[in-house]
Enzyme design. Structure first.
Site, PDB file in Angstrom:
ATOM      1  N   LYS A 113      99.947 -25.448 -74.061  1.00 49.64           N
ATOM      2  CA  LYS A 113     100.579 -26.727 -73.732  1.00 49.64           C
ATOM      3  C   LYS A 113      99.749 -27.488 -72.703  1.00 49.64           C
ATOM      4  O   LYS A 113      99.492 -28.675 -72.858  1.00 49.64           O
ATOM      5  CB  LYS A 113     101.990 -26.444 -73.209  1.00 49.64           C
ATOM      6  CG  LYS A 113     102.848 -27.659 -72.988  1.00 49.64           C
ATOM      7  CD  LYS A 113     104.321 -27.361 -73.174  1.00 49.64           C
ATOM      8  CE  LYS A 113     104.935 -26.597 -72.024  1.00 49.64           C
ATOM      9  NZ  LYS A 113     105.075 -27.396 -70.792  1.00 49.64           N
ATOM     10  N   SER A 114      99.321 -26.802 -71.655  1.00 52.72           N
ATOM     11  CA  SER A 114      98.575 -27.491 -70.585  1.00 52.72           C
ATOM     12  C   SER A 114      97.295 -28.118 -71.138  1.00 52.72           C
ATOM     13  O   SER A 114      96.951 -29.261 -70.812  1.00 52.72           O
ATOM     14  CB  SER A 114      98.189 -26.488 -69.494  1.00 52.72           C
ATOM     15  OG  SER A 114      99.336 -25.993 -68.856  1.00 52.72           O
TER      16      SER A 114
ATOM     17  N   GLY B  49     107.326 -32.444 -67.555  1.00 49.61           N
ATOM     18  CA  GLY B  49     106.855 -32.637 -66.180  1.00 49.61           C
ATOM     19  C   GLY B  49     105.358 -32.859 -66.128  1.00 49.61           C
ATOM     20  O   GLY B  49     104.860 -33.676 -65.348  1.00 49.61           O
TER      21      GLY B  49
ATOM     22  N   SER C  52     100.266 -26.380 -56.955  1.00 48.00           N
ATOM     23  CA  SER C  52     100.736 -27.011 -58.190  1.00 48.00           C
ATOM     24  C   SER C  52      99.585 -27.673 -58.922  1.00 48.00           C
ATOM     25  O   SER C  52      98.926 -28.574 -58.398  1.00 48.00           O
ATOM     26  CB  SER C  52     101.798 -28.067 -57.857  1.00 48.00           C
ATOM     27  OG  SER C  52     101.929 -28.972 -58.927  1.00 48.00           O
TER      28      SER C  52
ATOM     29  N   GLN D 290      99.945 -29.553 -61.393  1.00 43.72           N
ATOM     30  CA  GLN D 290     100.332 -30.925 -61.736  1.00 43.72           C
ATOM     31  C   GLN D 290      99.963 -31.876 -60.600  1.00 43.72           C
ATOM     32  O   GLN D 290      99.442 -32.968 -60.835  1.00 43.72           O
ATOM     33  CB  GLN D 290     101.823 -30.987 -62.069  1.00 43.72           C
ATOM     34  CG  GLN D 290     102.132 -30.227 -63.349  1.00 43.72           C
ATOM     35  CD  GLN D 290     103.604 -30.200 -63.690  1.00 43.72           C
ATOM     36  OE1 GLN D 290     104.448 -30.674 -62.935  1.00 43.72           O
ATOM     37  NE2 GLN D 290     103.935 -29.631 -64.836  1.00 43.72           N
TER      38      GLN D 290
ATOM     39  N   ASP E 145     105.345 -19.734 -65.019  1.00 45.81           N
ATOM     40  CA  ASP E 145     106.185 -20.038 -66.189  1.00 45.81           C
ATOM     41  C   ASP E 145     106.689 -18.774 -66.885  1.00 45.81           C
ATOM     42  O   ASP E 145     107.564 -18.850 -67.750  1.00 45.81           O
ATOM     43  CB  ASP E 145     105.393 -20.891 -67.193  1.00 45.81           C
ATOM     44  CG  ASP E 145     105.129 -22.295 -66.654  1.00 45.81           C
ATOM     45  OD1 ASP E 145     105.826 -22.708 -65.706  1.00 45.81           O
ATOM     46  OD2 ASP E 145     104.228 -22.961 -67.178  1.00 45.81           O
TER      47      ASP E 145
ATOM     48  N   ARG F 222     115.390 -22.269 -62.446  1.00 46.27           N
ATOM     49  CA  ARG F 222     115.181 -21.021 -63.207  1.00 46.27           C
ATOM     50  C   ARG F 222     115.631 -19.795 -62.429  1.00 46.27           C
ATOM     51  O   ARG F 222     115.863 -18.745 -63.045  1.00 46.27           O
ATOM     52  CB  ARG F 222     113.714 -20.900 -63.646  1.00 46.27           C
ATOM     53  CG  ARG F 222     113.402 -21.857 -64.765  1.00 46.27           C
ATOM     54  CD  ARG F 222     111.986 -21.678 -65.319  1.00 46.27           C
ATOM     55  NE  ARG F 222     111.812 -22.548 -66.470  1.00 46.27           N
ATOM     56  CZ  ARG F 222     110.645 -22.944 -66.950  1.00 46.27           C
ATOM     57  NH1 ARG F 222     109.529 -22.550 -66.362  1.00 46.27           N
ATOM     58  NH2 ARG F 222     110.591 -23.726 -68.006  1.00 46.27           N
TER      59      ARG F 222
ATOM     60  N   ARG G 174     112.266 -22.179 -71.854  1.00 44.62           N
ATOM     61  CA  ARG G 174     111.846 -20.805 -71.502  1.00 44.62           C
ATOM     62  C   ARG G 174     113.040 -19.902 -71.200  1.00 44.62           C
ATOM     63  O   ARG G 174     112.959 -18.689 -71.386  1.00 44.62           O
ATOM     64  CB  ARG G 174     110.857 -20.826 -70.340  1.00 44.62           C
ATOM     65  CG  ARG G 174     109.579 -21.596 -70.693  1.00 44.62           C
ATOM     66  CD  ARG G 174     108.379 -21.195 -69.885  1.00 44.62           C
ATOM     67  NE  ARG G 174     107.336 -22.204 -70.010  1.00 44.62           N
ATOM     68  CZ  ARG G 174     106.506 -22.323 -71.054  1.00 44.62           C
ATOM     69  NH1 ARG G 174     106.570 -21.480 -72.065  1.00 44.62           N
ATOM     70  NH2 ARG G 174     105.598 -23.296 -71.081  1.00 44.62           N
TER      71      ARG G 174
HETATM   72  C1  S3P Z   1     101.491 -27.082 -65.578  1.00 43.36           C
HETATM   73  C2  S3P Z   1     101.606 -26.679 -64.279  1.00 43.36           C
HETATM   74  C3  S3P Z   1     102.739 -25.891 -63.774  1.00 43.36           C
HETATM   75  C4  S3P Z   1     103.554 -25.276 -64.905  1.00 43.36           C
HETATM   76  C5  S3P Z   1     103.789 -26.255 -66.024  1.00 43.36           C
HETATM   77  C6  S3P Z   1     102.474 -26.730 -66.605  1.00 43.36           C
HETATM   78  C7  S3P Z   1     100.315 -27.877 -65.963  1.00 43.36           C
HETATM   79  O1  S3P Z   1     103.579 -26.727 -63.031  1.00 43.36           O
HETATM   80  O2  S3P Z   1     104.781 -24.781 -64.416  1.00 43.36           O
HETATM   81  O3  S3P Z   1     104.559 -25.654 -67.047  1.00 43.36           O
HETATM   82  O4  S3P Z   1     100.024 -28.002 -67.179  1.00 43.36           O
HETATM   83  O5  S3P Z   1      99.637 -28.390 -65.077  1.00 43.36           O
HETATM   84  P1  S3P Z   1     103.340 -27.024 -61.467  1.00 43.36           P
HETATM   85  O6  S3P Z   1     102.021 -27.638 -61.328  1.00 43.36           O
HETATM   86  O7  S3P Z   1     104.428 -27.969 -61.071  1.00 43.36           O
HETATM   87  O8  S3P Z   1     103.471 -25.704 -60.774  1.00 43.36           O
END
Ligand code: S3P
Length: 429
Positions: A20-21, A91, A165, A167, A315, A346, A388
């Site tokens: 996914k990422s 997110g 993080s 993200q 995750d 979670r 999840r």
């Molecule tokens: C992700 C980062 C993670 C993860 C999310 C995907 C990403 O979140 O939990 O499912 O693709 O950068 P955080 O950066 O908020 O920890």
């Protein structure tokens, strides 16, 4: 109400859906690129398709023939969207795209489903404002819908992120493409590094020095690339745990990403005594990949999970909690307060559902304690609209003494639309 009605051992070979990422990032970076990008094995789940749709709305030429995706990027400046961009449950989409929109000379509005609209956005809004963008949202700029009025160029930033993080880190790095000034992001522990790797593949100067990532002189993306997205270890995790806890199981999961920032679950499986083996290790599109063979593992031991490993398995904690119910001793999970602001809370979701199944479990602000070697009862559990959580308790249903019922499993489509089909394909009596 969904009843987990299938039983049996897991046997066979499966290629779970793509990461996914990396799928999100492939669309985002290819959109800012000057050149042609082919994405193979893109994850067609709701989250990633929302990213794809958003970049089409931003004027990017994206063709999807159902097999491959072809993207002819616009370079860094995109087109003002005619409507609100809806990120659904994702997110990653909303936080990463915000970094890009912060550097655009136009106005955009981002929203999502009722779960996403409750997730904190100040973690990205604060650094983006420091960089000179206007970022507004509900409750003083904290929650979506977000309004972004970008600025070009942005200011540089030296940012010490309070959270590990990916993200947040990625959002700042993407915004950093829109300034020539210095851009440094330091995180307290290493989070997934797919953005850094992929930016480099597009020719951007990215420097990694321990926990600090910085951008160098070249911040333009210019490459003709083919990105082959490996299988997602976060999706593989459900089958790895299922095979470990169901007697007689033996499976091979193909092409799984083994980037060290993602393999915390394998370290935990090793410490817990799961019988598994990595086969055919190789590198695909700049990421380590391999096949993972997992066998039924009757002698599991409890572990403590804390500190720097947490972002490497963040995750996977819900499914690790299910694994912990079958391990001798007490598994303790700490330093995972971030779980409270994921697709659902979670910690609350896992603890309350494990209690329904008769497990001795204690909730902490930043984790939980699970007493293992326990028989799971059946019962009615809730997914809290979180993919999840739903998938983790479907796995629990394989070993419960009576059926598990889950209130909503539709949410699984955000990351793994074919999850149940794949499960049926690998279960034998
Ligand atoms: C992700 C980062 C993670 C993860 C999310 C995907 C990403 O979140 O939990 O499912 O693709 O950068 P955080 O950066 O908020 O920890």
């Amino acid at each position: 109400m969904y009843e987990v009605s299938f039983r049996g051992k897991l046997k066979g070979i499966l290629r779970v859906p793509s990461d996914k990422s990396i799928s999100h990032r492939s669309i985002m970076l290819a959109s800012l690129n000057q050149g042609k990008v082919i994405v193979k094995n893109f994850l067609r789940s709701e989250d990633c398709l929302n990213t794809l749709k958003a970049f089409k709305s931003l004027g990017v030429d994206i063709e999807d023939d159902g097999k491959i995706i072809m993207i002819r990027g616009k370079g860094k400046i995109l087109k003002e969207p005619f409507d609100i961009l809806d990120m659904g449950n994702s997110g990653t989409s909303i936080r990463l795209i915000s970094g890009i929109l912060a550097g655009q000379p136009f106005y955009s509005v981002l929203t999502g489903d009722k779960y996403l609209r409750k997730r904190p956005m100040d973690r990205i809004a604060i650094p983006l404002r420091q960089m000179g963008a206007t970022v507004l949202g509900r409750e003083n700029g904290k929650y979506p819908p977000l309004t972004i009025v970008g600025r070009n160029p942005l200011n540089g930033i030296v940012y010490r992120s309070p959270k590990a993080s990916a993200q947040v880190k990625s959002c700042i790095l993407l915004a950093g493409l829109f300034t020539d000034e210095e851009v440094y992001v330091t995180e307290p522990a290493k989070s997934r590094d797919h953005t850094e790797r992929m930016l480099k593949a597009f020719g951007v100067d990215v420097k990694v020095d321990g926990l600090t990532v910085s951008l160098g002189r070249n911040r333009n993306l210019k490459a003709d690339l083919e990105i082959d997205v490996p299988a997602d270890i976060s999706s593989a995790a459900f089958f790895m745990v299922a095979a470990a806890i169901v007697p007689g199981s033996e499976i091979v999961l193909k092409d799984v990403i083994l980037n060290p920032t993602r393999t915390g679950i394998l370290d935990v499986m090793e410490r817990m005594g799961v019988n598994f083996e990595i086969l055919n290790k190789r590198t695909v599109s700049g990421e380590e990949v391999g096949d993972i063979k997992v066998l039924y593992s009757p002698d599991l031991k409890a572990v403590v999970i804390e500190g720097d490993i947490v972002p490497r398995l963040i995750d996977e904690i819900p499914i690790i909690a299910v694994l912990a119910t079958q391990a001798e001793g007490e598994t303790v999970i700490k330093d995972a307060a971030e779980l409270r602001v994921k697709e659902s809370d979670r910690i609350r979701a896992v603890v309350s559902n494990l209690k329904v199944l008769g497990i001795d479990v204690e909730e902490f602000e930043d984790g939980m304690r699970i007493r293992g070697k326990a028989k799971l009862k059946g019962g009615k559990i809730k997914s809290f609209g979180d993919h999840r959580i739903a998938m983790s308790f479907i796995v629990a249903g394989l070993i419960s003494s009576s059926p598990i019922y889950i209130d909503d499993v539709r949410c699984i489509s955000t990351s793994y639309p074919a999850f149940l089909k794949d499960f049926f394909s690998i279960i034998t009596s």
